[in-house]
Design a protein around this motif. Structure first.
Motif, PDB file in Angstrom:
ATOM      1  N   ALA A  20       0.796  -1.214   0.000  1.00 20.42           N
ATOM      2  CA  ALA A  20       0.000   0.000   0.000  1.00 20.42           C
ATOM      3  C   ALA A  20       0.830   1.266   0.000  1.00 20.42           C
ATOM      4  O   ALA A  20       0.357   2.311  -0.419  1.00 20.42           O
ATOM      5  N   LEU A  21       2.071   1.178   0.482  1.00 17.11           N
ATOM      6  CA  LEU A  21       2.911   2.356   0.561  1.00 17.11           C
ATOM      7  C   LEU A  21       4.132   2.193  -0.323  1.00 17.11           C
ATOM      8  O   LEU A  21       4.458   1.107  -0.758  1.00 17.11           O
ATOM      9  N   SER A  22       4.828   3.282  -0.580  1.00 19.59           N
ATOM     10  CA  SER A  22       5.948   3.232  -1.508  1.00 19.59           C
ATOM     11  C   SER A  22       7.261   2.903  -0.830  1.00 19.59           C
ATOM     12  O   SER A  22       8.306   2.902  -1.454  1.00 19.59           O
ATOM     13  N   PHE A  23       7.219   2.628   0.490  1.00 17.87           N
ATOM     14  CA  PHE A  23       8.415   2.181   1.179  1.00 17.87           C
ATOM     15  C   PHE A  23       8.185   0.753   1.652  1.00 17.87           C
ATOM     16  O   PHE A  23       7.071   0.282   1.660  1.00 17.87           O
ATOM     17  N   SER A  24       9.241   0.065   2.045  1.00 24.68           N
ATOM     18  CA  SER A  24       9.123  -1.308   2.507  1.00 24.68           C
ATOM     19  C   SER A  24       9.565  -1.375   3.960  1.00 24.68           C
ATOM     20  O   SER A  24      10.689  -1.092   4.282  1.00 24.68           O
ATOM     21  N   MET A  25       8.623  -1.749   4.805  1.00 26.83           N
ATOM     22  CA  MET A  25       8.923  -1.922   6.219  1.00 26.83           C
ATOM     23  C   MET A  25       7.853  -2.785   6.831  1.00 26.83           C
ATOM     24  O   MET A  25       6.976  -3.276   6.128  1.00 26.83           O
ATOM     25  N   LEU A  26       7.879  -2.934   8.157  1.00 30.16           N
ATOM     26  CA  LEU A  26       7.000  -3.897   8.777  1.00 30.16           C
ATOM     27  C   LEU A  26       6.158  -3.254   9.862  1.00 30.16           C
ATOM     28  O   LEU A  26       6.482  -2.213  10.398  1.00 30.16           O
ATOM     29  N   TYR A 144      -0.894   4.991  12.861  1.00 26.88           N
ATOM     30  CA  TYR A 144      -0.245   3.712  12.553  1.00 26.88           C
ATOM     31  C   TYR A 144       1.015   3.934  11.714  1.00 26.88           C
ATOM     32  O   TYR A 144       2.072   3.349  11.973  1.00 26.88           O
ATOM     33  N   MET A 145       0.877   4.790  10.710  1.00 29.11           N
ATOM     34  CA  MET A 145       2.036   5.078   9.865  1.00 29.11           C
ATOM     35  C   MET A 145       3.172   5.703  10.667  1.00 29.11           C
ATOM     36  O   MET A 145       4.348   5.373  10.472  1.00 29.11           O
ATOM     37  N   VAL A 146       2.841   6.599  11.568  1.00 35.31           N
ATOM     38  CA  VAL A 146       3.869   7.235  12.392  1.00 35.31           C
ATOM     39  C   VAL A 146       4.583   6.187  13.232  1.00 35.31           C
ATOM     40  O   VAL A 146       5.816   6.197  13.349  1.00 35.31           O
ATOM     41  N   ARG A 147       3.830   5.260  13.815  1.00 25.86           N
ATOM     42  CA  ARG A 147       4.449   4.230  14.648  1.00 25.86           C
ATOM     43  C   ARG A 147       5.381   3.351  13.824  1.00 25.86           C
ATOM     44  O   ARG A 147       6.492   3.046  14.239  1.00 25.86           O
ATOM     45  N   VAL A 148       4.923   2.947  12.633  1.00 25.84           N
ATOM     46  CA  VAL A 148       5.751   2.122  11.765  1.00 25.84           C
ATOM     47  C   VAL A 148       7.007   2.875  11.350  1.00 25.84           C
ATOM     48  O   VAL A 148       8.132   2.371  11.426  1.00 25.84           O
ATOM     49  N   LEU A 149       6.800   4.096  10.905  1.00 27.10           N
ATOM     50  CA  LEU A 149       7.921   4.877  10.383  1.00 27.10           C
ATOM     51  C   LEU A 149       8.911   5.269  11.463  1.00 27.10           C
ATOM     52  O   LEU A 149      10.099   5.464  11.186  1.00 27.10           O
ATOM     53  N   THR A 150       8.468   5.389  12.684  1.00 27.08           N
ATOM     54  CA  THR A 150       9.394   5.693  13.779  1.00 27.08           C
ATOM     55  C   THR A 150      10.431   4.589  13.909  1.00 27.08           C
ATOM     56  O   THR A 150      11.633   4.846  14.029  1.00 27.08           O
ATOM     57  N   VAL A 151       9.965   3.332  13.864  1.00 29.71           N
ATOM     58  CA  VAL A 151      10.876   2.200  13.956  1.00 29.71           C
ATOM     59  C   VAL A 151      11.792   2.148  12.739  1.00 29.71           C
ATOM     60  O   VAL A 151      13.008   1.981  12.855  1.00 29.71           O
ATOM     61  N   TYR A 152      11.196   2.310  11.567  1.00 31.57           N
ATOM     62  CA  TYR A 152      11.974   2.250  10.335  1.00 31.57           C
ATOM     63  C   TYR A 152      13.010   3.370  10.269  1.00 31.57           C
ATOM     64  O   TYR A 152      14.176   3.131   9.960  1.00 31.57           O
ATOM     65  N   GLN A 153      12.583   4.605  10.555  1.00 32.81           N
ATOM     66  CA  GLN A 153      13.505   5.737  10.483  1.00 32.81           C
ATOM     67  C   GLN A 153      14.629   5.603  11.499  1.00 32.81           C
ATOM     68  O   GLN A 153      15.773   5.985  11.222  1.00 32.81           O
ATOM     69  N   ASP A 154      14.336   5.067  12.671  1.00 24.08           N
ATOM     70  CA  ASP A 154      15.368   4.900  13.687  1.00 24.08           C
ATOM     71  C   ASP A 154      16.446   3.940  13.195  1.00 24.08           C
ATOM     72  O   ASP A 154      17.648   4.210  13.324  1.00 24.08           O
ATOM     73  N   MET A 155      16.022   2.835  12.587  1.00 29.18           N
ATOM     74  CA  MET A 155      16.999   1.884  12.079  1.00 29.18           C
ATOM     75  C   MET A 155      17.706   2.441  10.845  1.00 29.18           C
ATOM     76  O   MET A 155      18.899   2.195  10.630  1.00 29.18           O
ATOM     77  N   LEU A 156      16.980   3.216  10.034  1.00 31.18           N
ATOM     78  CA  LEU A 156      17.580   3.824   8.854  1.00 31.18           C
ATOM     79  C   LEU A 156      18.695   4.785   9.248  1.00 31.18           C
ATOM     80  O   LEU A 156      19.773   4.793   8.644  1.00 31.18           O
ATOM     81  N   LEU A 157      18.449   5.594  10.277  1.00 33.72           N
ATOM     82  CA  LEU A 157      19.450   6.549  10.731  1.00 33.72           C
ATOM     83  C   LEU A 157      20.695   5.851  11.288  1.00 33.72           C
ATOM     84  O   LEU A 157      21.794   6.407  11.264  1.00 33.72           O
ATOM     85  N   LYS A 158      20.510   4.637  11.776  1.00 33.49           N
ATOM     86  CA  LYS A 158      21.614   3.897  12.379  1.00 33.49           C
ATOM     87  C   LYS A 158      22.321   2.973  11.379  1.00 33.49           C
ATOM     88  O   LYS A 158      23.309   2.314  11.727  1.00 33.49           O
ATOM     89  N   THR A 159      21.819   2.916  10.151  1.00 26.24           N
ATOM     90  CA  THR A 159      22.450   2.091   9.126  1.00 26.24           C
ATOM     91  C   THR A 159      23.723   2.775   8.633  1.00 26.24           C
ATOM     92  O   THR A 159      23.690   3.936   8.226  1.00 26.24           O
ATOM     93  N   THR A 160      24.834   2.080   8.688  1.00 29.82           N
ATOM     94  CA  THR A 160      26.129   2.686   8.380  1.00 29.82           C
ATOM     95  C   THR A 160      26.469   2.571   6.886  1.00 29.82           C
ATOM     96  O   THR A 160      25.912   1.728   6.164  1.00 29.82           O
ATOM     97  N   ASP A 161      27.401   3.394   6.459  1.00 28.03           N
ATOM     98  CA  ASP A 161      27.866   3.341   5.069  1.00 28.03           C
ATOM     99  C   ASP A 161      28.468   1.973   4.744  1.00 28.03           C
ATOM    100  O   ASP A 161      28.284   1.453   3.636  1.00 28.03           O
ATOM    101  N   ASP A 162      29.189   1.402   5.687  1.00 34.61           N
ATOM    102  CA  ASP A 162      29.796   0.093   5.453  1.00 34.61           C
ATOM    103  C   ASP A 162      28.725  -0.979   5.252  1.00 34.61           C
ATOM    104  O   ASP A 162      28.876  -1.872   4.406  1.00 34.61           O
ATOM    105  N   GLU A 163      27.641  -0.894   6.030  1.00 36.81           N
ATOM    106  CA  GLU A 163      26.546  -1.850   5.865  1.00 36.81           C
ATOM    107  C   GLU A 163      25.905  -1.708   4.489  1.00 36.81           C
ATOM    108  O   GLU A 163      25.561  -2.694   3.837  1.00 36.81           O
TER     109      GLU A 163
END
Length: 364
Positions: A20-26, A144-163
């Motif tokens: 339903a959305l243009s991003f992929s998360m859970l 609901y979207m805010v709750r989902v995106l909070t988790v996704y954005q938090d992990m996105l911000l912590k994803t490193t260049d090496d990863e």
């Protein structure tokens, strides 16, 4: 935009918003939601975990939003194993949301506004009736979207260049650029009539024989192909990213020796005869900023999936879910689908490739 996501397990797939959305998360249910409703929520605890609870009311709200966002998967939410999977993921994401940074929450709010606006635009006149069908208000979906995106954005911000660079090595074939020609012998012909696979394969072999005999590929494509988008160009797809195409077509285009006529390649559209004229593999440093963001998003989605599949033990999740009458359906007798298989698919997993980068599905 091109998707880099691989097919997910059926458990993860059900609660993915990719349909339903243009991003992929859970899916998730955050601590903020739990605190908001705690005062007036005396419903049964459907699950407990280290530091929190998922109530019947919270579970019901999230599943109604999921059905709104992905109605084609609604029937599978009645299976007990699915329900348990949803609860496990709710608990996991509620736990993760409680540790999210303020910056992640801020970005989530902004992105939720964008995603909701896009959703409303795509649903058009059916938006309000679809909400009503699930007894939802717009704020329910937005929260609901805010709750989902909070988790996704938090992990996105912590994803490193090496990863990101490491993950790119596993998906770099999707960024290969190629110029190729193909003839599509569709399961639906240009005249709109259906073909059996046997009839399509027979015609595809006839086309291949002509090409092997020295016939001009462009002329053969103009005569036989059911891909209207490339027909007038003699079946040519010029400078296309192979990641835009379904797996079978993509693999053939990645591996076929240059200027060689392929055997018939079966996809959901029918049989393709390909000839790759040129092919250029990508390197990370040559990616556009948008492509690098796509790889980073894919890296983050993979990390989320890995967390759900492998790292829930320390959360001590305990489920207290009433068994439903749909339990028997898990054998596949009601749905026609085994419980261990993906009941449906998001566009991130099976969306048809375009005949050209701008199209949304293969022309027939």
């Amino acid at each position: 935009m091109m998707s880099l996501n691989k097919t997910k397990s059926w458990k993860v797939l059900l609660v993915s918003l990719a349909a339903a959305l243009s991003f992929s998360m859970l899916s998730a249910c955050s601590n903020n939601n739990n605190n908001k409703n705690a005062a007036d929520d005396s419903s049964t605890a459907y699950a407990t975990y280290k530091g929190g609870t998922i109530t019947e009311k919270e579970y019901d709200m999230d599943t109604r939003v999921m059905k709104f966002l992905s109605p084609q998967q609604a029937q599978f939410m009645e299976l007990d194993t699915f329900k348990e999977s949803i609860l496990n993921q709710q608990a996991a994401f509620e736990y993760q949301a409680g540790k999210a940074t303020d910056e992640a929450k801020k970005q989530a709010e902004k992105e939720a506004d964008v995603q909701l606006a896009d959703l409303k635009s795509r649903l058009g006149d059916t938006y309000e009736s679809s909400l009503k069908e699930q007894s939802l208000k717009e704020d329910d979906v937005h929260d609901y979207m805010v709750r989902v995106l909070t988790v996704y954005q938090d992990m996105l911000l912590k994803t490193t260049d090496d990863e990101v660079k490491t993950h790119f090595e596993t998906v770099k074939g999707d960024f290969t650029t190629a110029t190729l020609r193909h003839v599509l012998i569709g399961l639906t012909g240009a005249d709109g009539k259906e073909r059996t696979k046997e009839d399509a394969l027979k015609l595809a072999n006839e086309v291949k024989a002509k090409l092997d005999g020295g016939a001009d590929f462009a002329e053969i494509a103009k005569q036989y192909t059911d891909d209207t988008a490339s027909k007038e160009a003699g079946g040519q797809l010029k400078d296309v990213l192979l990641g835009n195409y379904v797996e079978e077509f993509k693999v053939a285009a990645q591996t076929l020796p240059l200027n060689t006529v392929s055997e018939p390649v079966l996809t959901v559209f029918g049989y393709h005869i390909l000839k790759v004229e040129s092919r250029t593999e990508a390197t990370f440093d040559k990616l556009t900023d948008e492509q690098k963001e796509a790889v980073k998003s894919s890296t983050t989605s993979q990390k989320l999936e890995s967390f759900l599949e492998n790292d829930l033990g320390p959360l001590e999740i305990k489920i207290n879910l009433p068994k439903s009458s749909a339990a028997a359906a898990e054998s596949g007798t009601n749905s026609g689908t085994k419980a261990t298989e993906a009941p449906g698919a998001s566009p991130a997993a099976t969306e048809a490739p375009s005949a050209s980068p701008a199209a949304t599905k293969e022309a027939k």
